[in-house]
Design a protein around this motif. Structure first.
Motif, PDB file in Angstrom:
ATOM      1  N   HIS A  15       3.418   7.130  -6.638  1.00 18.10           N
ATOM      2  CA  HIS A  15       4.738   7.085  -7.245  1.00 18.10           C
ATOM      3  C   HIS A  15       5.808   7.305  -6.192  1.00 18.10           C
ATOM      4  O   HIS A  15       5.698   8.165  -5.336  1.00 18.10           O
ATOM      5  CB  HIS A  15       4.842   8.164  -8.318  1.00 18.10           C
ATOM      6  N   CYS A  16       6.842   6.512  -6.241  1.00 17.80           N
ATOM      7  CA  CYS A  16       7.940   6.638  -5.294  1.00 17.80           C
ATOM      8  C   CYS A  16       8.812   7.813  -5.676  1.00 17.80           C
ATOM      9  O   CYS A  16       8.865   8.234  -6.818  1.00 17.80           O
ATOM     10  CB  CYS A  16       8.743   5.339  -5.281  1.00 17.80           C
ATOM     11  N   THR A  17       9.517   8.360  -4.711  1.00 12.90           N
ATOM     12  CA  THR A  17      10.234   9.601  -4.943  1.00 12.90           C
ATOM     13  C   THR A  17      11.641   9.397  -5.491  1.00 12.90           C
ATOM     14  O   THR A  17      12.139  10.239  -6.228  1.00 12.90           O
ATOM     15  CB  THR A  17      10.322  10.381  -3.622  1.00 12.90           C
ATOM     16  N   LYS A  18      12.308   8.309  -5.125  1.00  9.49           N
ATOM     17  CA  LYS A  18      13.663   8.078  -5.599  1.00  9.49           C
ATOM     18  C   LYS A  18      13.609   7.133  -6.793  1.00  9.49           C
ATOM     19  O   LYS A  18      13.239   5.983  -6.665  1.00  9.49           O
ATOM     20  CB  LYS A  18      14.526   7.472  -4.486  1.00  9.49           C
ATOM     21  N   ARG A  19      14.003   7.595  -7.992  1.00 10.12           N
ATOM     22  CA  ARG A  19      13.826   6.785  -9.180  1.00 10.12           C
ATOM     23  C   ARG A  19      15.101   6.739 -10.009  1.00 10.12           C
ATOM     24  O   ARG A  19      15.956   7.605  -9.926  1.00 10.12           O
ATOM     25  CB  ARG A  19      12.673   7.344 -10.033  1.00 10.12           C
ATOM     26  N   ASN A  20      15.167   5.746 -10.852  1.00  5.86           N
ATOM     27  CA  ASN A  20      16.273   5.627 -11.773  1.00  5.86           C
ATOM     28  C   ASN A  20      15.742   4.995 -13.051  1.00  5.86           C
ATOM     29  O   ASN A  20      15.107   3.951 -13.015  1.00  5.86           O
ATOM     30  CB  ASN A  20      17.373   4.733 -11.166  1.00  5.86           C
ATOM     31  N   THR A  21      15.931   5.643 -14.182  1.00 12.72           N
ATOM     32  CA  THR A  21      15.401   5.141 -15.440  1.00 12.72           C
ATOM     33  C   THR A  21      16.299   4.040 -15.980  1.00 12.72           C
ATOM     34  O   THR A  21      17.503   4.156 -16.006  1.00 12.72           O
ATOM     35  CB  THR A  21      15.302   6.269 -16.472  1.00 12.72           C
ATOM     36  N   LEU A  22      15.666   2.948 -16.409  1.00 10.72           N
ATOM     37  CA  LEU A  22      16.421   1.809 -16.927  1.00 10.72           C
ATOM     38  C   LEU A  22      15.631   1.168 -18.049  1.00 10.72           C
ATOM     39  O   LEU A  22      14.492   0.757 -17.850  1.00 10.72           O
ATOM     40  CB  LEU A  22      16.656   0.776 -15.818  1.00 10.72           C
ATOM     41  N   ILE A  23      16.158   1.109 -19.225  1.00 12.17           N
ATOM     42  CA  ILE A  23      15.608   0.365 -20.363  1.00 12.17           C
ATOM     43  C   ILE A  23      14.210   0.847 -20.721  1.00 12.17           C
ATOM     44  O   ILE A  23      13.229   0.552 -20.039  1.00 12.17           O
ATOM     45  CB  ILE A  23      15.592  -1.165 -20.105  1.00 12.17           C
ATOM     46  N   ALA A 181       5.393   4.856   2.421  1.00  8.46           N
ATOM     47  CA  ALA A 181       5.561   3.980   1.262  1.00  8.46           C
ATOM     48  C   ALA A 181       6.722   4.400   0.382  1.00  8.46           C
ATOM     49  O   ALA A 181       7.290   3.574  -0.341  1.00  8.46           O
ATOM     50  CB  ALA A 181       4.269   3.953   0.444  1.00  8.46           C
ATOM     51  N   ASP A 182       7.091   5.678   0.428  1.00 13.85           N
ATOM     52  CA  ASP A 182       8.177   6.163  -0.429  1.00 13.85           C
ATOM     53  C   ASP A 182       9.556   5.957   0.188  1.00 13.85           C
ATOM     54  O   ASP A 182      10.570   6.382  -0.376  1.00 13.85           O
ATOM     55  CB  ASP A 182       7.970   7.633  -0.777  1.00 13.85           C
ATOM     56  N   GLY A 183       9.637   5.299   1.343  1.00 12.25           N
ATOM     57  CA  GLY A 183      10.927   4.994   1.948  1.00 12.25           C
ATOM     58  C   GLY A 183      11.544   6.115   2.746  1.00 12.25           C
ATOM     59  O   GLY A 183      12.698   6.005   3.175  1.00 12.25           O
ATOM     60  N   ASN A 188       8.879   1.012   5.270  1.00 10.99           N
ATOM     61  CA  ASN A 188       8.083   1.190   4.048  1.00 10.99           C
ATOM     62  C   ASN A 188       6.708   0.573   4.161  1.00 10.99           C
ATOM     63  O   ASN A 188       5.795   0.962   3.440  1.00 10.99           O
ATOM     64  CB  ASN A 188       8.781   0.547   2.840  1.00 10.99           C
ATOM     65  N   THR A 189       6.564  -0.447   5.002  1.00  8.26           N
ATOM     66  CA  THR A 189       5.330  -1.219   5.078  1.00  8.26           C
ATOM     67  C   THR A 189       4.779  -1.232   6.494  1.00  8.26           C
ATOM     68  O   THR A 189       5.521  -1.140   7.478  1.00  8.26           O
ATOM     69  CB  THR A 189       5.564  -2.674   4.631  1.00  8.26           C
ATOM     70  N   VAL A 190       3.466  -1.384   6.584  1.00 14.04           N
ATOM     71  CA  VAL A 190       2.813  -1.490   7.884  1.00 14.04           C
ATOM     72  C   VAL A 190       3.264  -2.761   8.592  1.00 14.04           C
ATOM     73  O   VAL A 190       3.583  -2.748   9.780  1.00 14.04           O
ATOM     74  CB  VAL A 190       1.288  -1.464   7.706  1.00 14.04           C
ATOM     75  N   GLN A 191       3.346  -3.872   7.848  1.00 15.38           N
ATOM     76  CA  GLN A 191       3.758  -5.131   8.458  1.00 15.38           C
ATOM     77  C   GLN A 191       5.185  -5.049   8.978  1.00 15.38           C
ATOM     78  O   GLN A 191       5.496  -5.601  10.044  1.00 15.38           O
ATOM     79  CB  GLN A 191       3.631  -6.274   7.453  1.00 15.38           C
ATOM     80  N   GLY A 192       6.052  -4.377   8.249  1.00 20.91           N
ATOM     81  CA  GLY A 192       7.427  -4.235   8.709  1.00 20.91           C
ATOM     82  C   GLY A 192       7.510  -3.539  10.050  1.00 20.91           C
ATOM     83  O   GLY A 192       8.275  -3.948  10.942  1.00 20.91           O
ATOM     84  N   ALA A 193       6.715  -2.485  10.232  1.00 20.77           N
ATOM     85  CA  ALA A 193       6.720  -1.761  11.507  1.00 20.77           C
ATOM     86  C   ALA A 193       6.123  -2.607  12.624  1.00 20.77           C
ATOM     87  O   ALA A 193       6.627  -2.612  13.755  1.00 20.77           O
ATOM     88  CB  ALA A 193       5.947  -0.453  11.359  1.00 20.77           C
TER      89      ALA A 193
END
Length: 476
Positions: A15-23, A181-183, A188-193
């Motif tokens: 689960h990611c740490t920064k969240r925002n509830t929507l719908i 992975a949580d930013g 965030n990603t291995v490929q990005g690095a």
């Protein structure tokens, strides 16, 4: 594509740490209005229960500052000729169908635009579409994802999900970066690095990967002096569902069926994490193509051809799992204190060419499946240039074994050939209990080394530099 949510035994996305509830309780990552987001982020929606992936509709990303359409994922496009990884492994070059494709490390791969694990839907944008210091808006068509109670009807307003990326990437001259992975880190990603890391560098660059599940295809080319290090061997997991049916061969270019692969690298080290290919078939966990590659304290979980090697590599304190031909060996590889587990069939198909060494295993453990596995097979290769690889080499020194047939090696097939250069050798092979095995039924083209007659051979093959063309590996 829809059945990916049902594949058993896969690790759920943390689960990611920064969240925002929507719908209806659906949480978003990055959160709506989030700042300092890494441009390589995935888009993650967490539902109260497992959602269903639709077969139509678009995910779009716009740059809010200039109104540009940055990326589109069209769910009506199939992921692959074999979207479940169970179709033909042969390329159909007359197939004119458009499939989902992503450029990874400069090569075109088929990919899943959305993967659902439990109640988490991860949207994979095309690589390198987002940039630093920009604000983006995400929309999701009503048919793209459905919650179990059908209360989620997409995100259709361009102000409902926005985020702003970091103002800049790692500073010039930085030699160490971190993936989380949580930013919370540089990427965030291995490929990005890896994409960020310089090519053909003379200075060492280190990529640290924090604990987490990184479900992504990883491929790169022409990197050098690079160390990729996991925080935890068992809790840092990089993997993807891929095989030769999902990503069949291109007319030109490298194999695309691995979860993690690279080509043309030099002085690379990967240490301390797990690589898993979630599909069966011809499905490498890792494909090595480079010189002076170190694989240290790794878990490699693949299927057929679970590890393919080209070039020169040193593998230490590593465990490899596979389903037969577990090692597909074109390269010179020195193994030390490692374990190879083959669930069925032969442990390796060693394809050593003339003038180079093959797989040499010192103080390792080999476990076959159902008591009928062999160390290496040499099937008839249809009379090609290599016939059945008459220069193949696999040398076992002080190896503990279990589940291996009494003949030890084979089958060795094809027309009669000169076996003088064939090195199917073993010294002091033991059972898992440490007791000597019975050599009396070994296939006649193999050789059992003994002391003192073969002490000089054992001494030479116990030296990595002898096997690896003069290179003495040093694990960082």
């Amino acid at each position: 594509m829809r059945t990916l949510a049902l594949i058993a035994g896969l690790v759920s996305l943390a689960h990611c740490t920064k969240r925002n509830t929507l719908i209806s309780g659906v949480d978003l990552f990055p959160a709506n209005g989030a700042k300092d987001v890494n441009p390589d982020t995935h888009l993650v929606l967490t539902f109260p229960s497992s959602p269903v992936i639709g077969s139509s509709g678009n995910v779009t990303v716009y740059d809010l500052e200039d109104g540009r359409l940055v990326d589109t994922l069209d769910l009506s496009i199939p992921s692959s000729p074999s979207p479940y990884g169970n179709g033909s492994t042969k390329a159909n070059y007359s197939d004119s169908t458009t499939y989902q494709s992503n450029i990874i490390g400069g090569i075109d791969f088929y990919f899943y635009p959305i993967i659902v694990r439990d109640n988490v839907a991860t949207i994979y944008l095309h690589n390198n579409r987002l940039d630093y210091n920009r604000t983006y808006s995400v929309t999701i068509g009503p048919a793209v994802l459905k919650s179990s109670d059908y209360s989620f009807n997409g995100i259709t307003h361009n102000s409902s999900w926005t985020f702003t990326t970091k103002s800049r990437g790692p500073a010039p001259g930085v030699k160490e970066v971190t993936v989380a992975a949580d930013g919370s880190a540089d990427f965030n990603t291995v490929q990005g690095a890896i994409d960020w890391a310089p090519s053909n560098s003379l200075a060492k660059t280190t990529i640290h990967i924090k604990e987490g599940n990184y479900e992504e295809l990883v491929y790169f080319q022409y990197k050098s002096n690079l160390v990729i290090r996991g925080q935890s061997r068992n809790k840092t997991i990089v993997g993807y569902p891929n095989n030769s049916a999902f990503n069949p061969p291109n007319r030109q270019g490298p194999s695309r069926r691995s979860a993690f692969s690279f080509k043309g690298v030099a002085d690379l080290q990967i240490s301390g994490f797990t690589i898993t290919n979630y599909y069966r078939g011809q499905a490498e966990a890792l494909l090595i193509d480079g010189i002076r590659v170190i694989v240290d304290r790794m878990n490699l979980n693949g299927s057929g051809d679970a590890l393919t090697t080209y070039g020169t590599a040193y593998i230490a304190d590593t465990t490899l799992w596979g389903d037969g031909d577990t090692i597909l060996g074109y390269g010179s590889v020195f193994w030390k204190n490692s374990t190879v587990i083959t669930r069925a069939g032969p442990v390796s198909w060693t394809r050593t060419g003339q003038g180079v060494h093959g797989n040499v295993m010192l103080n390792c453990t080999i476990i076959g499946g159902q008591g009928n596995s062999t160390f290496a097979r040499l099937p008839d290769n249809k009379g090609g240039v290599q016939a059945n690889w008459p220069y193949a080499e696999m040398v076992l020194l002080n190896t503990k074994t279990g589940g291996i047939a009494l003949e030890g090696w084979g089958p060795v097939q094809g027309p009669p050939f000169d076996t003088f250069h064939l090195h199917l050798w073993e010294y002091n092979t033991m059972g898992l209990d440490g007791k000597a095995v019975d050599y009396s039924h070994r296939v006649n083209v193999s050789r059992q080394l003994t002391s003192p007659r073969d002490d000089s051979v054992v001494e030479k093959y116990s030296d990595p530099a002898f096997v690896l063309g003069g290179w003495t590996p040093v694990v960082s």
